[in-house]
Design an enzyme around this catalytic site. Structure first.
Site, PDB file in Angstrom:
ATOM      1  N   CYS A  29     -45.541  -5.717  -9.988  1.00 34.69           N
ATOM      2  CA  CYS A  29     -44.299  -6.339  -9.529  1.00 34.69           C
ATOM      3  C   CYS A  29     -43.848  -5.745  -8.193  1.00 34.69           C
ATOM      4  O   CYS A  29     -43.523  -4.559  -8.120  1.00 34.69           O
ATOM      5  CB  CYS A  29     -43.234  -6.135 -10.613  1.00 34.69           C
ATOM      6  SG  CYS A  29     -41.545  -6.408 -10.095  1.00 34.69           S
ATOM      7  N   CYS A  32     -40.328  -4.266  -8.089  1.00 40.59           N
ATOM      8  CA  CYS A  32     -40.324  -3.038  -8.910  1.00 40.59           C
ATOM      9  C   CYS A  32     -40.811  -1.857  -8.072  1.00 40.59           C
ATOM     10  O   CYS A  32     -40.275  -0.753  -8.171  1.00 40.59           O
ATOM     11  CB  CYS A  32     -41.216  -3.201 -10.132  1.00 40.59           C
ATOM     12  SG  CYS A  32     -40.727  -4.530 -11.246  1.00 40.59           S
TER      13      CYS A  32
END
Length: 104
Positions: A29, A32
């Site tokens: 991600c 993230c």
């Protein structure tokens, strides 16, 4: 205090007391990865009053499902095991500091 990694098995133990910021994330991600250094900075500044716990959603789908995590990163603020706040997506450090300041 260092950032902790929790699993489905250790989640309750890691988040059951005090104010805890839980980061639901995954290695693939992009946002993230962007928020990780922000969390490191925050931990260095307020790690004495707030515990930061990361949960990899790919490996711990039970915890992600329990809290209805549909998008990542999802950040939950827990106080003594109860969810008191939630934000989804990348957040700048200032926004996270303000969010946590409401609960400490």
């Amino acid at each position: 205090m260092a950032i902790t990694h929790a699993t489905d098995q250790t989640f309750q133990e890691e988040t059951g007391s005090g104010v805890v910021l839980v980061d639901f994330w995954a290695p693939w991600c992009g946002p993230c990865k962007m928020i990780a250094p922000v969390l490191e900075e925050l931990d260095g500044e307020i790690g004495d009053s707030v515990k930061i716990v990361k949960v990899d959603v790919d490996e711990n789908q039970g915890s992600a499902s329990k809290f209805g995590v549909m998008s990542i990163p999802t950040l939950l603020v827990l106080k003594d095991g109860e969810v008191v706040d939630k934000v989804v997506g990348f957040q700048p450090k200032e926004a996270l500091s303000e969010l946590l300041g409401r609960h400490v």
